[in-house]
Design an enzyme around this catalytic site. Structure first.
Site, PDB file in Angstrom:
ATOM      1  N   ASP A  23       0.817  -1.211   0.000  1.00  0.00           N
ATOM      2  CA  ASP A  23       0.000   0.000   0.000  1.00  0.00           C
ATOM      3  C   ASP A  23       0.852   1.264   0.000  1.00  0.00           C
ATOM      4  OD1 ASP A  23      -2.370  -1.483   0.128  1.00  0.00           O
ATOM      5  OD2 ASP A  23      -2.224  -1.605   2.306  1.00  0.00           O
ATOM      6  N   ARG A  24       0.270   2.323  -0.504  1.00  0.00           N
ATOM      7  CA  ARG A  24       0.957   3.621  -0.580  1.00  0.00           C
ATOM      8  C   ARG A  24       1.429   4.086   0.786  1.00  0.00           C
ATOM      9  NH1 ARG A  24      -2.357   8.719  -2.593  1.00  0.00           N
ATOM     10  NH2 ARG A  24      -1.176  10.202  -1.382  1.00  0.00           N
TER      11      ARG A  24
END
Length: 179
Positions: A44-45
């Site tokens: 995930d970012r």
């Protein structure tokens, strides 16, 4: 065959382009200039750490597919101090909206020696935090974050340390090396 170990910084997308966003966000192409490689799995970012990139479709499938049960080790800073019952729930599997997780291996650890995160985690004197070393053998969307939240300890910082035999040791954020 090419296999790249990349230490993905916080706020970087696990893809080479950012289509459809009105603002430009950092992607893998800002860090890795190797043609023909693709991420084996995602991160995930708002998570950091090890991302594997390869040009070998079979290897990519073996790394990303939960059928192969490749262990993934995460260093997780959580809000609060999980007690034995919370840790046991993680060890036996947690019920999430998309079904129960497989059992995880988890232990409390001393604060790891990691690079500073930008932006830093917000420190709150009234709410303690601690670090866990959590190993899972599957990889659902935002799974570790959802697991820690389910036992009452939201994730503040998440760093994937290793996938199978590959580790982040000695690799600074934004840097990569071939395996």
């Amino acid at each position: 065959m090419t296999l790249i170990l990349f230490n993905k910084p916080f706020d970087v997308l696990s893809q080479f382009t950012d289509r459809g966003s009105p603002t430009t966000r950092a992607t893998l192409s800002d860090f890795v200039d190797v043609p023909g490689v693709y991420p084996a799995g995602r991160l995930d970012r708002d998570s950091e750490g090890l991302l594997l990139l390869t040009d070998d479709g079979r290897l990519q499938a073996r790394i990303a597919d939960p059928r192969f049960k490749l262990p993934k080790i995460y260093l997780v800073q959580v809000e609060g101090a999980p007690d034995a019952a919370a840790l046991d729930r993680l060890r036996t599997g947690v019920e999430l909206k998309d079904g129960p997780t497989r059992p995880a291996t988890v232990e409390r650890i001393a604060d790891p020696e990691l690079w500073p995160r930008t932006p830093p985690i917000r420190f709150r004197a009234s709410i303690p935090d601690c670090w866990l070393r959590l190993t899972i053998r599957e990889g659902r969307n935002r799974q570790v974050r959802r697991m820690t939240a389910a036992v009452g300890h939201p994730t503040l910082r998440l760093v994937r340390w290793s996938i199978g035999e590959w580790t982040l040791a000695g690799l600074a954020p934004g840097r990569w090396r071939q395996a």
